[in-house]
Write a protein that holds these residues in place. Structure first.
Motif, short mmCIF file in Angstrom:
data_model
loop_
_atom_site.label_atom_id
_atom_site.label_comp_id
_atom_site.label_asym_id
_atom_site.label_seq_id
_atom_site.Cartn_x
_atom_site.Cartn_y
_atom_site.Cartn_z
N LYS A 40 0.91 -1.00 0.17
CA LYS A 40 0.05 0.16 -0.05
C LYS A 40 0.78 1.28 -0.01
CE LYS A 40 -1.99 1.55 3.66
NZ LYS A 40 -2.90 1.79 4.89
N LEU A 87 -2.69 -3.98 -0.46
CA LEU A 87 -3.92 -3.84 -1.19
C LEU A 87 -4.19 -4.98 -1.81
CD1 LEU A 87 -3.49 -0.44 -2.91
CD2 LEU A 87 -5.02 -0.71 -1.12
N ILE A 140 -7.45 5.57 6.84
CA ILE A 140 -8.81 4.63 7.21
C ILE A 140 -8.62 3.47 6.73
CG2 ILE A 140 -11.34 4.54 6.70
CD1 ILE A 140 -11.48 7.35 6.37
N TYR A 141 -8.02 3.10 5.65
CA TYR A 141 -7.64 1.59 5.16
C TYR A 141 -6.34 1.16 5.88
CZ TYR A 141 -7.36 -2.20 1.98
OH TYR A 141 -7.21 -3.32 1.06
N LYS A 142 -6.54 0.26 6.74
CA LYS A 142 -5.74 -0.04 7.95
C LYS A 142 -4.53 -1.24 7.17
CE LYS A 142 -6.95 2.96 10.77
NZ LYS A 142 -5.98 4.12 11.19
N LYS A 143 -4.98 -2.00 6.33
CA LYS A 143 -4.21 -3.06 5.94
C LYS A 143 -2.90 -2.45 4.91
CE LYS A 143 -8.13 -6.09 4.92
NZ LYS A 143 -9.12 -6.88 3.95
N SER A 145 -8.95 10.79 -1.75
CA SER A 145 -8.80 9.20 -1.82
C SER A 145 -7.47 8.62 -1.27
CB SER A 145 -9.04 8.86 -3.31
OG SER A 145 -8.01 9.19 -4.19
N PHE A 169 -7.69 8.70 2.57
CA PHE A 169 -8.41 7.59 2.88
C PHE A 169 -7.53 6.46 2.84
CE2 PHE A 169 -10.76 3.72 1.77
CZ PHE A 169 -11.94 3.85 2.82
N LEU A 170 -6.59 6.33 1.97
CA LEU A 170 -5.69 5.08 2.25
C LEU A 170 -4.94 5.06 3.12
CD1 LEU A 170 -4.81 4.65 -1.64
CD2 LEU A 170 -5.71 2.74 -0.39
N SER A 187 -9.49 -4.32 -3.80
CA SER A 187 -9.04 -2.98 -3.33
C SER A 187 -8.62 -2.02 -4.33
CB SER A 187 -8.39 -2.92 -2.10
OG SER A 187 -9.30 -3.58 -1.18
#
Length: 426
Positions: free
Chosen positions: A14, A71, A65-68, A58, A61-62, A75
């Protein structure tokens, strides 16, 4: 790009993707604001910046908020679609296909081609082509005053989207082909490393077992002698005699277990680390195959004149075993192994009396995961992983490998050759 793959899913890191998006967003901001403030071009400056701001949101957000940390395929597809639509919107506002920055519309799908699944990549390519067509027929004019001076014939205008689509398909195919080959080679190398790690572990365990067998041999023999003496002394007492007989049988069982664990029950403890001549190498390997195969192994070493010993190498042993094992697998009745050596070279030839290598894979021998297209031969052949591992291990130890169909017999032939100066310095 750090790539992660399992049998079903594709992943990429990511943080790497986020950094690439920041580079693109910063480039868009610089381009739009430079053209507006420094070149004084007239276009919808505010809406363009709002579109770029959506890209910033966006990315945030990655990050937050997007914790992984990776990707997934799904996703990545969603965010790459956002990238394509965001860039498509910017191009719509600034001239469509006549905008020279239209080339950047190809990047998301090309980026995905070597990292994501074929289905995901196909959908992104299709979306990109749709956006290109839309920008060809529907877009605002180039920013003025450049629009006042930009006039081209329809032939040139429509050649722009055609060239973009051709480049898109070609570059995606190229990236997918190289990506697939790279992934297969990485998988094969990983399996080779796993095999070699297992071999080294087994060798280490075998050495410990051999040492244990030889070290325990003397005390077990002493116990057995004492048990026989006690059996003679108490031969008239049945209860004691049975216990002594049980003790003797258990001592013998210990000896048998240790004999099975040791790699060679007759050698001294240091035999595992003992240097061997190439003739002894092959003799050991052939003997191990004779125990599990009903086929004939014909070993010719009449031209072997250099009996100098070489350092025992698991890589060489396993590489030779793979080629001899492959010949054993595909032969009909016999495997022919010829060893010759002089002061300059050492050469091993492994032949079999099978059907030989299929013609359509002969030129690719040594690559992993090969299959012939011949439906008759396909059921008889493997994936070429053994040949790949054997070739890689031996070439790592300075050997040259030549795989071909035999000129004297019906089957396959492998010629393994070393310069002695390299072989004896391994």
């Amino acid at each position: 790009m750090k790539f992660f793959e399992t049998s079903k899913y594709h992943f990429f890191k990511k943080s790497t993707y986020i950094n690439l998006r920041w580079i693109g967003i910063i480039g868009q901001l610089i381009s739009v604001n430079f053209v507006y403030f420094f070149l004084n071009f007239n276009f919808d400056f505010i809406i363009c910046n709002l579109v770029i701001f959506l890209g910033i949101l966006s990315n945030l957000f990655l990050i937050f908020i997007y914790k992984k940390t990776q990707l997934s395929d799904r996703s990545a597809f969603i965010f790459l679609v956002i990238d394509i639509l965001q860039l498509g919107a910017l191009l719509y506002l600034t001239g469509g296909v006549t905008n020279p920055f239209i080339i950047f519309l190809l990047i998301p799908s090309i980026f995905s081609s070597s990292n994501l699944s074929f289905k995901t990549n196909s959908l992104l390519v299709f979306l990109t082509i749709v956006i290109i067509f839309m920008l060809t027929f529907y877009s605002l004019d180039l920013p003025s005053p450049i629009n006042d001076h930009f006039h081209v014939s329809p032939y040139y205008f429509y050649s722009i989207p055609i060239s973009l689509i051709i480049a898109l398909i070609f570059l995606n195919y190229l990236a997918m082909s190289f990506g697939t080959q790279s992934r297969l080679r990485r998988e094969a190398l990983a399996k080779m490393e796993e095999v070699m790690a297992t071999e080294h572990e087994l060798l280490s365990l075998g050495g410990q077992a051999a040492a244990a067998a030889h070290s325990l041999g003397t005390p077990l023999s002493t116990i057995k002698i004492i048990a026989h003496d006690l059996e003679k002394q108490f031969k008239d007492e049945e209860d004691i005699k049975k216990d002594i007989e049980l003790l003797s049988s258990q001592v013998e069982r210990c000896n048998e277990i240790l004999r099975r664990l040791t790699l060679n029950p007759v050698e001294e403890d240091e035999f595992i680390d003992k240097d061997l001549s190439m003739k002894d190498y092959l003799g050991e390997i052939i003997s191990s195959f004779k125990e599990i195969s009903q086929k004939k192994f014909i070993f010719n070493h009449d031209q072997f004149s250099n009996i100098k010993k070489i350092t025992k190498s698991i890589e060489i042993v396993y590489g030779l075993r793979n080629f001899i094992g492959n010949a054993n697998k595909f032969s009909k009745e016999a495997i022919y192994i010829n060893l010759k050596s002089d002061s300059e070279i050492t050469e091993i030839t492994v032949e079999d009396d099978g059907n030989g290598y299929p013609k359509d894979v002969l030129s690719k021998i040594g690559e992993p995961y090969l299959r012939t297209k011949d439906p008759i031969e396909k059921t008889k052949t493997g994936l070429g992983l053994g040949l790949f591992i054997g070739k890689t291990l031996l070439e790592k130890n300075f050997a040259s490998i030549n795989c071909r169909n035999s000129k004297t017999r019906s089957g396959a032939e492998v010629v393994i050759k070393w310069n002695n100066k390299d072989l004896f310095n391994i």
